[in-house]
Each structure stands twice: as structure tokens, then as C-alpha cells.
Design a protein around this motif. Structure first.
Motif, PDB file in Angstrom:
ATOM      1  N   THR A 197       0.823  -1.205   0.000  1.00 46.64           N
ATOM      2  CA  THR A 197       0.000   0.000   0.000  1.00 46.64           C
ATOM      3  C   THR A 197       0.858   1.256   0.000  1.00 46.64           C
ATOM      4  N   THR A 198       2.166   1.079  -0.033  1.00 46.81           N
ATOM      5  CA  THR A 198       3.100   2.200   0.054  1.00 46.81           C
ATOM      6  C   THR A 198       3.903   2.388  -1.223  1.00 46.81           C
ATOM      7  N   CYS A 199       4.404   1.268  -1.777  1.00 48.15           N
ATOM      8  CA  CYS A 199       5.269   1.295  -2.964  1.00 48.15           C
ATOM      9  C   CYS A 199       4.618   0.502  -4.082  1.00 48.15           C
ATOM     10  N   THR A 258       8.227   2.637  -8.533  1.00 55.49           N
ATOM     11  CA  THR A 258       9.405   2.147  -9.255  1.00 55.49           C
ATOM     12  C   THR A 258       9.018   1.877 -10.696  1.00 55.49           C
ATOM     13  N   LEU A 259       9.640   2.592 -11.613  1.00 53.76           N
ATOM     14  CA  LEU A 259       9.400   2.398 -13.043  1.00 53.76           C
ATOM     15  C   LEU A 259      10.181   1.179 -13.505  1.00 53.76           C
ATOM     16  N   LEU A 260       9.539   0.328 -14.307  1.00 53.90           N
ATOM     17  CA  LEU A 260      10.146  -0.941 -14.696  1.00 53.90           C
ATOM     18  C   LEU A 260      10.348  -1.035 -16.207  1.00 53.90           C
ATOM     19  N   GLY A 261      11.456  -1.644 -16.582  1.00 50.41           N
ATOM     20  CA  GLY A 261      11.738  -1.976 -17.971  1.00 50.41           C
ATOM     21  C   GLY A 261      12.957  -2.865 -18.019  1.00 50.41           C
ATOM     22  N   GLN A 262      12.948  -3.857 -18.901  1.00 50.81           N
ATOM     23  CA  GLN A 262      14.141  -4.710 -19.050  1.00 50.81           C
ATOM     24  C   GLN A 262      15.335  -3.871 -19.472  1.00 50.81           C
ATOM     25  N   ASN A 263      15.071  -2.886 -20.307  1.00 54.98           N
ATOM     26  CA  ASN A 263      16.094  -1.945 -20.767  1.00 54.98           C
ATOM     27  C   ASN A 263      15.437  -0.574 -20.734  1.00 54.98           C
ATOM     28  N   TRP A 295       4.845  -0.833  -8.407  1.00 54.15           N
ATOM     29  CA  TRP A 295       5.554  -0.998  -9.672  1.00 54.15           C
ATOM     30  C   TRP A 295       4.732  -0.361 -10.784  1.00 54.15           C
ATOM     31  N   VAL A 296       5.402   0.266 -11.748  1.00 56.64           N
ATOM     32  CA  VAL A 296       4.736   0.767 -12.950  1.00 56.64           C
ATOM     33  C   VAL A 296       5.601   0.422 -14.159  1.00 56.64           C
ATOM     34  N   ASN A 297       5.089  -0.450 -15.015  1.00 57.38           N
ATOM     35  CA  ASN A 297       5.800  -0.789 -16.252  1.00 57.38           C
ATOM     36  C   ASN A 297       5.731   0.388 -17.215  1.00 57.38           C
ATOM     37  N   ILE A 298       6.867   0.736 -17.817  1.00 51.69           N
ATOM     38  CA  ILE A 298       6.837   1.784 -18.839  1.00 51.69           C
ATOM     39  C   ILE A 298       7.262   1.243 -20.202  1.00 51.69           C
ATOM     40  N   ILE A 299       7.998   0.115 -20.208  1.00 49.04           N
ATOM     41  CA  ILE A 299       8.404  -0.500 -21.474  1.00 49.04           C
ATOM     42  C   ILE A 299       8.524  -1.995 -21.254  1.00 49.04           C
ATOM     43  N   TYR A 300       7.986  -2.759 -22.179  1.00 49.22           N
ATOM     44  CA  TYR A 300       8.030  -4.213 -22.102  1.00 49.22           C
ATOM     45  C   TYR A 300       9.045  -4.737 -23.124  1.00 49.22           C
ATOM     46  N   VAL A 322      10.608   8.371  -6.704  1.00 51.27           N
ATOM     47  CA  VAL A 322      10.565   7.637  -7.968  1.00 51.27           C
ATOM     48  C   VAL A 322      11.896   6.909  -8.135  1.00 51.27           C
ATOM     49  N   ARG A 323      11.813   5.608  -8.383  1.00 45.83           N
ATOM     50  CA  ARG A 323      12.994   4.804  -8.712  1.00 45.83           C
ATOM     51  C   ARG A 323      12.801   4.227 -10.107  1.00 45.83           C
ATOM     52  N   PHE A 324      13.846   3.669 -10.679  1.00 44.72           N
ATOM     53  CA  PHE A 324      13.708   3.024 -11.983  1.00 44.72           C
ATOM     54  C   PHE A 324      14.772   1.946 -12.142  1.00 44.72           C
ATOM     55  N   VAL A 325      14.382   0.856 -12.797  1.00 43.52           N
ATOM     56  CA  VAL A 325      15.274  -0.248 -13.146  1.00 43.52           C
ATOM     57  C   VAL A 325      14.734  -0.882 -14.426  1.00 43.52           C
ATOM     58  N   THR A 326      15.600  -1.431 -15.266  1.00 45.83           N
ATOM     59  CA  THR A 326      17.038  -1.601 -15.153  1.00 45.83           C
ATOM     60  C   THR A 326      17.687  -0.787 -16.267  1.00 45.83           C
ATOM     61  N   SER A 327      18.778  -0.080 -15.934  1.00 44.36           N
ATOM     62  CA  SER A 327      19.472   0.727 -16.935  1.00 44.36           C
ATOM     63  C   SER A 327      20.488  -0.117 -17.704  1.00 44.36           C
ATOM     64  N   HIS A 328      20.739   0.268 -18.933  1.00 42.19           N
ATOM     65  CA  HIS A 328      21.730  -0.408 -19.785  1.00 42.19           C
ATOM     66  C   HIS A 328      22.824   0.605 -20.124  1.00 42.19           C
ATOM     67  N   PRO A 329      24.090   0.274 -19.836  1.00 37.66           N
ATOM     68  CA  PRO A 329      25.176   1.238 -20.090  1.00 37.66           C
ATOM     69  C   PRO A 329      25.245   1.714 -21.531  1.00 37.66           C
ATOM     70  N   ARG A 330      24.776   0.887 -22.448  1.00 41.74           N
ATOM     71  CA  ARG A 330      24.841   1.271 -23.854  1.00 41.74           C
ATOM     72  C   ARG A 330      23.898   2.430 -24.165  1.00 41.74           C
ATOM     73  N   TYR A 331      22.808   2.533 -23.401  1.00 40.28           N
ATOM     74  CA  TYR A 331      21.770   3.517 -23.728  1.00 40.28           C
ATOM     75  C   TYR A 331      21.593   4.599 -22.675  1.00 40.28           C
ATOM     76  N   MET A 332      22.154   4.385 -21.488  1.00 38.69           N
ATOM     77  CA  MET A 332      21.941   5.377 -20.431  1.00 38.69           C
ATOM     78  C   MET A 332      22.578   6.701 -20.836  1.00 38.69           C
ATOM     79  N   SER A 333      21.781   7.767 -20.835  1.00 38.48           N
ATOM     80  CA  SER A 333      22.243   9.062 -21.328  1.00 38.48           C
ATOM     81  C   SER A 333      22.589   9.996 -20.180  1.00 38.48           C
TER      82      SER A 333
END
Length: 616
Positions: free
Chosen positions: A319-321, A370-375, A323-328, A405-416
Motif C-alpha cells: 500500500t506504500t510502494c 518504481t518504473l520498470l523496464g528490461q532496458n 511498480w509501474v511498467n513503462i516499457i516491455y 521515484v525509482r527506476f530499473v534496469t538501466s543499460h550502459p549502452r543507452y543510459m544518457s
């Protein structure tokens, strides 16, 4: 014809990838006229093509929302006040001159939306189409898909009297469900959506304390295939419920998630008691699929599918935290990773739908998202016009009442750099980054197909540490990748010494089916892999302890998430770094509160302290 992946993998130590990284991956090719029925659309009506082109450019380069622009600039008086909302355009009647939307969207505009007849497009895209009314900017907000057309159905074998709980004969009986979740945060979010769907069918969660109802009627096993041992766990969970069905009980057994996508019909051959096998892309459509199960079918739903917006609300575990998917999905083809073949290709949600979900969560009292995405850094690159993850971060960070707001997972190739800048400048965005590096050696990274170098990774860390010196950085690493030498492994330890991560998820390389590296001949022996795992774990524990020890004596804001089950007089929560903190308190008073806690002691992965005040 464009191939999504090669069906042949050479048995060689030389790296080979299923596609030329991302060049032939296209989510727009998922839609077909058989299963896709309609788009829900918004539009902006303009009088000049020049203005339309300017707005398209603005959508690509900024943080503008289509709905806001529609309300300000559209010439359509019928939809302007509704943020351009038009409604559903049915593909079957798009050419009908008497269509009820003809006054809003002329026939040629509707026809352009039909898959295979007009412009190739997907949800989230903005199209420019001219008609006698002017120039339309059309946003495809959602898609209606008949998932029952996508699933493979087969009747139970003749003479098989195994009963499923969702059989119509049980319509007057109260059914109960349980969900067993394995694997990552994405699976946790999928399980919440599955639970929401089941409860929309009036199937209630099983209360394990209720002795009158000791076993669930509907069993969902939401699976993970990232490691072989996780895959094998699936069959051990199925076993007891399969026996119940063979003994004559009325049970529905559903295998969802990545193992389901990977195994497909093979899983039914191995476990014929299973009723439904469905990939993660069907998590919010389980109710539709269970209709076919109730009609006596076994169903396999693993075909590629558009992720449609949830038609029911997920049942949140907290009831506190939330998940929100933003990209599948994921378009990368790392040589070790099975995710692209189990979770499909990248599909970004529209910014409007993500922000709406976040705003609704804030209204319901959630403090952290927490925003979610494999990449996750790839967010928006599959849309047209493209969007940027940093723009979405800034929009979400501006939502009033959202504390963290948190987010996972970042990819070094695309993290700007703009992502780091967004976190540094927005107080709602937690100073916490999860960026897998997987190896500290460039040769191994090339063979893994990671698309980044050690220098690139360290430059990201340097920018974070320069702008946000106190930020936490966590990561993932694999040891024992095929061909990894002792010297290459030592490079990984060296990178860890350079960065000093707050924690690292460590794993031994595990060959996964349908991945290139699984076929290579230079696999390492288990003894070598185990030795390297033990050595890297020792260093990981050392750094994790050092990073938490530095917090002793500081006062930090902690969001209270629950009661310490080992010490009922204590509660626990996390700092914005993601550190777990235990302290004395009453959960009924503190749940969901942000409190000031003075940190007094540390261990490897947690801290203890005492409340010194309530946060603002």
C-alpha cells in the motif's frame, strides 16, 4: 522477408547473435488483421501541414503530452476539451461511409489505421494524415486484440476426466487462487496484474490461515528462466497440484511467465495436467484465456502480442510502494540472455498512460513508484516520433504528491547524460541507480554482445559521482562466461574495486536455451565458476558493508514499508539510496510515513537506527 532471428547458431567460441543488433526488430509487425480489432485514438486537427510538422518535431524533442497539446491547439471543437479523445476505430467498419465517427475522422483517415492496408503503426505512435477537414495528428493510444485468436487450443484427451476449477459447472462455487512468483521485479508486477484479473472474475485470494480452505482452486505459477535452477523449480511447484487433479479435485493450473514462453506446448507434454500456458505478454488478459479453459480446452498463449493497457486494476502487494511498467520486452541480443525470446521485443507505453497510472497511485496514497523496464533507457525509441526516457522522468518527477521515484534496469549502452541530469535536478527522483556491467573486461563484453566498454561504464559512474556524490550504484555481474580467463575475471574484480558498488547481484553463467553462448564449445567447468563466484561474493560483501557503514551517525529520511517479522516492535523502510533500515516503532502509526531516522549501526545489507522526527 525480414528475419527476426537466425535459427542456426554455430557451435563455436566465436560470438554470434540472433540479429544484427536491433536492425530487424519491429514491434509494428506484431499486429495482424485477424486478432487486432480496433485502435483507440486521439487526434489534433490543424489547418496547415507546417504546424503539424512543427508539433511532431516538438513531440520528438521535448516533454509535451499529446493530450495537453490537443486541449490547447486542436481545431476540433468536439474533442478539444477531452484532450483529443476520439474513441475506438473498429477495423472491420473503417471503410463504412456511414461510420459513426465520419464527422471526426473521415474515411481515408480511418482506413490508414487498418493493419496491412494503411500506415504501419503501433500503440504510442503519432501519425500525420490529411483529410478534407485539415491535417490530423493521430495518436494510437491503445489497441483492442482478441487474444483468444492468438492462443493455441486443444481439447483434453478423450476419456480424461480431470476437472478444471473454472469449468462452468463450478459457477455457483466461490473459488480461491494463489500466485507463486519467481524472478525479477517485472514478474512481480505481472503477478499483480494477474491477481487483479482473477479478482475481477470474483476469484478471491487464498487465505493460508483459513483451515477450511487449505488449497487454492486456481494455481498460478509465474515463472523465471534466467537461470536453469529457477526453471527446474517450476516442475516441483506443479507436481503437488497435478496430483490433486489426478486424484479427482477440481483444480486449474496455470503456468505463466518466461518458462511458459520458452517451453510452450512442450510444457503440456511434460505436465498434461496444466490447463493454461501463457507468456508474460498475456499477464493482463488471463481472464479471456480462462474462458477457453472453462470450455474444456488446454490453451497455449505464447505468440508475440501487443501489450494493451490494463482493463482491470492490478492487485498491489503493497500500500506504500508500487511498480509501474513503462516499457516491455528487449531488443538487445546479449549472447547469454534469454529475455528477448521470452519477453518479446520492446514496446513502450504512451507517456499519457504512464503518467495517468502514476497520478492514480498518488491519489490512492502511494508514496513511492518504481518504473520498470528490461532496458528502461530504451523507453520511447520504438515510438514514432521517438521519445526520451529522461523526458518521461521529468514529467513523472513533477507529479504533485509523489514522494519518490525509482527506476530499473538501466543499460550502459543507452543510459544518457540527461537521465543523470534529471535525477540530479529533481528531488522526487531517488539518488539510486541500478546499472548492470556484467564483466570488467572489454573482450568478454564484446563476446557477450553488451555493446559497451569498461571505459563507457566508468564514464557513467564518473558523471553520477560528480553530480550526485552520495548516490548509490548497484549492478549485475556474471562470472564464468564461456572462455573467460583468470586475467579477465580479475579485471571484473578491478572494476568493482574502482567503483565500490552499494551491492551487486552476482551470478554464475548458466547456459540458456536459444541463446548463442549456450552452443559455444569453450564452456568453463563448474569448479572454476564456483571458485570465481565465491571470490566475487567476498568482495561484494566487503563493499556493501563499507558503503552502509559510511552512513553511521547520519540522519536520513526513511519511508516505512512494513513490520520486522523477527522483531514485532520494529518497523523497516528504505532510505532514498535503497538501504534497508530497521528501527523501533508501531507499524499502525508509521506505515507509509517518511520519518527522520538517526543511523546507529550497520551490517552488510542493512542499518539500524532510531526515529528523531517525522519527515515533511
Amino acid at each position: 522477408m525480414t528475419q527476426l532471428f537466425s535459427t542456426k547458431q554455430p557451435k563455436t567460441a566465436k560470438p554470434s547473435f540472433p540479429t544484427l543488433r536491433g536492425t530487424t526488430v519491429n514491434a509494428r509487425k506484431i499486429v495482424d488483421s485477424k486478432s487486432a480489432k480496433a485502435y483507440r485514438v486521439r487526434h489534433i486537427l490543424l489547418q496547415t501541414e507546417e504546424l503539424a510538422d512543427q508539433l511532431l518535431s516538438n513531440f520528438r524533442g521535448g516533454d509535451m503530452l499529446f493530450t495537453e497539446v490537443a486541449a490547447q491547439m486542436s481545431d476540433c471543437t468536439l474533442t478539444k476539451e477531452k484532450g483529443g479523445e476520439v474513441g475506438w476505430v473498429d477495423f472491420a467498419t473503417a471503410s463504412d461511409p456511414e461510420h459513426h465517427l465520419d464527422g471526426l475522422l473521415p474515411k481515408n483517415v480511418r482506413e490508414a489505421l487498418v493493419p496491412g492496408q494503411g500506415t504501419d503503426a503501433k500503440t504510442g505512435d503519432v501519425l500525420k494524415i490529411e483529410s478534407h477537414r485539415g491535417v490530423h495528428l493521430i495518436q494510437l493510444a491503445d489497441i483492442m486484440v482478441d487474444v483468444r485468436e492468438r492462443g493455441k487450443k486443444r481439447f483434453r484427451a478423450e476419456g480424461n476426466n480431470w476437472r478444471t476449477a473454472v469449468d462452468p459447472s463450478n459457477s455457483g462455487k466461490q473459488l480461491y487462487y494463489s500466485v507463486e512468483t519467481m524472478g525479477c521485479q517485472m514478474n512481480s508486477a505481472d503477478s499483480e496484474r494477474i491477481s487483479g484479473q482473477l479478482e475481477s472474475m470474483n476469484i478471491l485470494p487464498l487465505d493460508e490461515k483459513d483451515e477450511k480452505k487449505a488449497q487454492p482452486d486456481v494455481v498460478v505459477i509465474n515463472t523465471c528462466s534466467i537461470r536453469d535452477h529457477a526453471e527446474q523449480k517450476v516442475y516441483s511447484y506443479i507436481g503437488p497440484h497435478a496430483k490433486r487433479k489426478r486424484d479427482g479435485e477440481s483444480v486449474s493450473i496455470i503456468v505463466a511467465g518466461c518458462v511458459a514462453e520458452q517451453e510452450g506446448e512442450q510444457l503440456l507434454r511434460r505436465c498434461p495436467e496444466v490447463d493454461l500456458v501463457m507468456g508474460p505478454q498475456y499477464a493482463n488478459r488471463i481472464a479471456d484465456l480462462l474462458e477457453d479453459v472453462g470450455n474444456g480446452n488446454q490453451v497455449v498463449a505464447t505468440a508475440p502480442e501487443y501489450i494493451v493497457e490494463d482493463i482491470t486494476k492490478p492487485k498491489r502487494d503493497s500500500t506504500t510502494c508500487a511498480w509501474v511498467n513503462i516499457i516491455y520486452g528487449c531488443n538487445e541480443r546479449c549472447a547469454f540472455c534469454i529475455v528477448p525470446s521470452t519477453r518479446g521485443i520492446e514496446q513502450s507505453r504512451t507517456a499519457e498512460s504512464v503518467i495517468k497510472e502514476c497520478e492514480e497511485l498518488v491519489k490512492e496514497g502511494y508514496k513511492e513508484i518504481t518504473l520498470l523496464g528490461q532496458n528502461i533507457d530504451a523507453y520511447g525509441r520504438d515510438l514514432s516520433p521517438k521519445r526520451k526516457f529522461s523526458d518521461l522522468l521529468n514529467m513523472i518527477g513533477a507529479i504533485e504528491g509523489l514522494e519518490r521515484v525509482r527506476f530499473v534496469t538501466s543499460h550502459p549502452r543507452y543510459m544518457s547524460d540527461s537521465v543523470v541530469d534529471a535525477v540530479a535536478s529533481n528531488p522526487s527522483l531517488c539518488n539510486s541507480f541500478h546499472i548492470p556491467f556484467q564483466s570488467g573486461n572489454d573482450k568478454v563484453l564484446r563476446e557477450m554482445g553488451r555493446g559497451h566498454t569498461v571505459a563507457k561504464y566508468l564514464s557513467i559512474v564518473e558523471r553520477i559521482r560528480n553530480q550526485i556524490p552520495d548516490a548509490s550504484i548497484t549492478a549485475d555481474v556474471i562470472v564464468g562466461f564461456p572462455g573467460e580467463t583468470e586475467e579477465e575475471f580479475l579485471d571484473t574484480l578491478k572494476l568493482m574495486e574502482t567503483v565500490k558498488f552499494d551491492s551487486v547481484n552476482t551470478a554464475v553463467y548458466s547456459p540458456r536455451p536459444n541463446t548463442p553462448a549456450a552452443e559455444w564449445t569453450n564452456q568453463l567447468d563448474e569448479e572454476t565458476k564456483s571458485d570465481r563466484l565465491q571470490r566475487i561474493n567476498r568482495l561484494n560483501l566487503q563493499h556493501a558493508g563499507e558503503r552502509r557503514a559510511r552512513m553511521i551517525g547520519r540522519t536520513e529520511k526513511v519511508l516505512v514499508e512494513g513490520r520486522n517479522v523477527k522483531k514485532p516492535n520494529q518497523v523497516y523502510g528504505r532510505t532514498e539510496h535503497g538501504y534497508l533500515v530497521y528501527f523501533d516503532g508501531t507499524i499502525d502509526e508509521l506505515l507509509g510515513a517518511i520519518v527522520d531516522v538517526k543511523l546507529l549501526e550497520s551490517s552488510t545489507y542493512s542499518l539500524t537506527g532510531e526515529i528523531v522526527g517525522r519527515g515533511e
